[in-house]
Write a protein that holds these residues in place. Sequence first.
Motif, short mmCIF file in Angstrom:
data_model
loop_
_atom_site.label_atom_id
_atom_site.label_comp_id
_atom_site.label_asym_id
_atom_site.label_seq_id
_atom_site.Cartn_x
_atom_site.Cartn_y
_atom_site.Cartn_z
N LEU A 38 -5.34 -4.32 -5.55
CA LEU A 38 -4.76 -4.75 -4.27
C LEU A 38 -5.52 -5.93 -3.70
O LEU A 38 -4.93 -6.90 -3.21
CB LEU A 38 -4.77 -3.58 -3.28
N TYR A 39 -6.86 -5.88 -3.75
CA TYR A 39 -7.68 -6.96 -3.22
C TYR A 39 -7.42 -8.28 -3.94
O TYR A 39 -7.42 -9.34 -3.33
CB TYR A 39 -9.16 -6.61 -3.33
N VAL A 45 2.02 2.04 -3.45
CA VAL A 45 0.95 2.59 -4.27
C VAL A 45 0.79 4.09 -3.99
O VAL A 45 0.65 4.90 -4.91
CB VAL A 45 -0.38 1.85 -4.02
N TYR A 49 -0.44 -6.59 -7.63
CA TYR A 49 0.25 -5.49 -6.95
C TYR A 49 0.91 -4.52 -7.93
O TYR A 49 0.90 -3.31 -7.71
CB TYR A 49 1.26 -6.05 -5.96
N ALA A 99 -1.67 -2.41 -9.35
CA ALA A 99 -2.09 -1.41 -8.36
C ALA A 99 -1.16 -0.20 -8.41
O ALA A 99 -1.61 0.95 -8.29
CB ALA A 99 -2.09 -2.02 -6.96
N MET A 148 0.83 -1.20 0.00
CA MET A 148 0.00 0.00 0.00
C MET A 148 0.87 1.26 0.00
O MET A 148 0.55 2.25 -0.65
CB MET A 148 -0.92 -0.01 1.22
#
Length: 321
Positions: free
Chosen positions: A191-192, A4, A196, A199, A1
């Motif tokens: 992401l889910y 991102v 990646y 993302a 995350m």
Amino acid sequence: MKLVILSTFISFIIIFIIGPYFIPFLQRLKFGQSIREEGPQSHMVKSGTPTMGGLMILFAIILTSLLFITNRTELFVALIATIGFGIIGFIDDFIKIILKRNLGLKAYQKLLLQFAIAIFIAVYAANHQNIGTVLAVPFTNMLLDMNFLYIPFTIIFIVGFVNAVNLTDGLDGLASGASFFSAVFFVIASLYNGYYELALFAGSLVGACLGFLRYNIYPAKVFMGDTGSLALGGALISLAVLTRMELFFFIVGGLFLVEAASVIIQVSYFKISKGKRIFRMTPIHHHYELKGWHEKKVVRVFWLIAFLLAIIGYIALIINI
């Protein structure tokens, strides 16, 4: 995350920094937008506003993505789609602005180039072991296997939605804002679902849209041109295809769908009724302008619709999981 967020920040900063230099550069080259006389008269004051600002969007997405790219081919394909459609838009803009041919590329030329890229992406996805011919179905945990219908469906999906995004680019900040909400959805969805690198690509798209809005929101200092709108369309459809979420994009990208549908309905009805119209002007955002809405109001309402559709897409994603 964190990566991102970093990709989003880098892409945003790139456009934020280069904008004050690139926009005057476009002005010096006299890359000014020509306004159609048959369009809303309120737009005539925009004549001469620099266009082809979509080059900033392309530069930010490409540079940011290359900073994070590894050996995963999905990100390469997403970049190829974005750059490929961006080049088609650039050629179209170049012909209109430099060669002074108002219509740019002929319709069949543009479609041939678009279908070539769409075929490449569809065939790649269909033969990829982690993508294949299956699509995630919104609001369920099902995967729909399209089998032999996958490639033709995906080709039509790509060309249709890329041109729908292009049609949405008619008011200051409309296409970039609507694309921002769709891109945020794909950050979450990627992401889910464990995509990646995609993302990160979606994050660079979010940052590019935000950075460009700094200069494109009413009153716009620069327009993205077909260079930008087709590139945005290419980026969004590549995310949808490579994450198996084409059906989700009919929800999340519903605003683009309505804009394109309004044009198809208007043209069809005009021919059938021998000159009558359903809307005052299409794409439909112009209809509301001619009804008396200020451009800023139209954009804000359409942004709200794009935001709500992204929320619905997120709900469909959660239920799907």
